[in-house]
Design an enzyme around this catalytic site. Structure first.
Site, PDB file in Angstrom:
ATOM      1  N   SER A  62       0.825  -1.210   0.000  1.00 18.28           N
ATOM      2  CA  SER A  62       0.000   0.000   0.000  1.00 18.28           C
ATOM      3  C   SER A  62       0.858   1.258   0.000  1.00 18.28           C
ATOM      4  CB  SER A  62      -0.905   0.021   1.229  1.00 18.28           C
ATOM      5  OG  SER A  62      -1.601  -1.190   1.341  1.00 18.28           O
TER       6      SER A  62
HETATM    7  N1  SAH Z   1      -0.902  -5.004   3.818  1.00 19.11           N
HETATM    8  C1  SAH Z   1      -0.055  -5.308   2.677  1.00 19.11           C
HETATM    9  C2  SAH Z   1      -0.689  -4.926   1.350  1.00 19.11           C
HETATM   10  C3  SAH Z   1      -1.848  -5.753   1.062  1.00 19.11           C
HETATM   11  S1  SAH Z   1      -2.262  -6.030  -0.644  1.00 19.11           S
HETATM   12  C4  SAH Z   1       1.305  -4.686   2.813  1.00 19.11           C
HETATM   13  O1  SAH Z   1       1.552  -3.954   3.787  1.00 19.11           O
HETATM   14  O2  SAH Z   1       2.157  -4.957   1.955  1.00 19.11           O
HETATM   15  C5  SAH Z   1      -3.616  -7.117  -0.293  1.00 19.11           C
HETATM   16  C6  SAH Z   1      -3.212  -8.516   0.089  1.00 19.11           C
HETATM   17  O3  SAH Z   1      -4.414  -9.177   0.505  1.00 19.11           O
HETATM   18  C7  SAH Z   1      -2.653  -9.321  -1.053  1.00 19.11           C
HETATM   19  O4  SAH Z   1      -1.413  -9.860  -0.691  1.00 19.11           O
HETATM   20  C8  SAH Z   1      -3.686 -10.421  -1.259  1.00 19.11           C
HETATM   21  O5  SAH Z   1      -3.126 -11.665  -1.668  1.00 19.11           O
HETATM   22  C9  SAH Z   1      -4.319 -10.530   0.108  1.00 19.11           C
HETATM   23  N2  SAH Z   1      -5.661 -11.117   0.163  1.00 19.11           N
HETATM   24  C10 SAH Z   1      -6.705 -10.917  -0.675  1.00 19.11           C
HETATM   25  N3  SAH Z   1      -7.780 -11.630  -0.278  1.00 19.11           N
HETATM   26  C11 SAH Z   1      -7.404 -12.300   0.863  1.00 19.11           C
HETATM   27  C12 SAH Z   1      -8.051 -13.202   1.745  1.00 19.11           C
HETATM   28  N4  SAH Z   1      -9.314 -13.605   1.572  1.00 19.11           N
HETATM   29  N5  SAH Z   1      -7.348 -13.679   2.803  1.00 19.11           N
HETATM   30  C13 SAH Z   1      -6.060 -13.321   3.012  1.00 19.11           C
HETATM   31  N6  SAH Z   1      -5.388 -12.464   2.206  1.00 19.11           N
HETATM   32  C14 SAH Z   1      -6.048 -11.963   1.145  1.00 19.11           C
END
Ligand code: SAH
Length: 215
Positions: A62
């Site tokens: 993010s």
């Molecule tokens: N917080 C992260 C950025 C998140 S991007 C950071 O600091 O880098 C969103 C993430 O959510 C992605 O890695 C994606 O694979 C994950 N994601 C999406 N749906 C999900 C789910 N149902 N359970 C767990 N992770 C999920």
């Protein structure tokens, strides 16, 4: 002239302040977490620009302002148990780990989860546990949580997450269409139900049900 790494990081913090991040503990946490260490090597030089950047598995880390803003809105205190959905690079989890007692973070891609857990350990962020799984189901065996942060976009907050929030607890999540603009929404759980507040517009990758089949 190219800025020195120290100047770049100082400017990064000043920019966050200028954009309205005022909580000293949050700013200190951001200062303590080297964002470049959470990026693929060829991206590390862009680490302190205020942009979301690509990581493995087609996902993103993010934008720093959004990490700072969500962290500030979450009002994390040192005794809190925090749940994050969407570990990604592990950067948001690292920032939270500076403020909370314990952080549990769930990621649906094993590659991302394993890389993030190893990285967090190497950097000394010991109070974070990364779990591979479907974050839509939360982590019932670690509940209740004082704070929950969802870092992937959905139309609605999965009900399991509200169930796993302590009374008086807060959750923040980007709600809205997966390919459009979402709004950060803050939910406070009360004795009798919940209160909601709509915050700023954001863009997150979608929350996808189920553990990823490969990777
Ligand atoms: N917080 C992260 C950025 C998140 S991007 C950071 O600091 O880098 C969103 C993430 O959510 C992605 O890695 C994606 O694979 C994950 N994601 C999406 N749906 C999900 C789910 N149902 N359970 C767990 N992770 C999920």
């Amino acid at each position: 002239m190219q800025d020195s790494p120290d100047n770049t990081r100082m400017r990064f913090l000043l920019d966050l302040r200028r954009r309205g991040i005022g909580d000293q503990a949050v700013l200190r946490a951001l200062e303590e977490v080297p964002r470049d260490a959470f990026l693929p090597a060829d991206m590390a030089s862009s680490a302190y620009a205020d942009r979301a950047l690509p990581i493995d598995c087609g996902q993103t880390i993010s934008q720093p302002f959004v990490v700072a803003y969500m962290t500030e809105q979450l009002e994390v205190r040192p005794h809190h148990r925090v749940l994050e959905i969407g570990t990604g690079s592990g950067y948001q989890a690292a920032v939270l780990s500076r403020l909370a007692h314990r952080v549990v973070s769930i990621e649906r891609y094993r590659t991302l989860a394993d890389t993030a857990q190893a990285r967090l350990g190497d950097l000394g962020f010991q109070n974070v546990e990364v779990i591979v799984g479907d974050g839509m189901l939360g982590a019932a065996d670690h509940a209740p949580f004082d704070r929950i942060i969802v870092t992937a976009a959905a139309d609605a907050v999965p009900s399991a997450l509200i169930d796993q929030l302590a009374v008086g607890g807060m959750l923040i999540a980007p709600l809205g269409p997966p390919d459009g603009v979402q709004h950060l929404t803050k939910v406070t759980k009360t004795e009798t139900g919940e209160q909601r507040a709509t915050l700023i517009p954001v863009r997150f990758v979608p929350l996808v049900a189920g553990k990823a089949q490969h990777l």
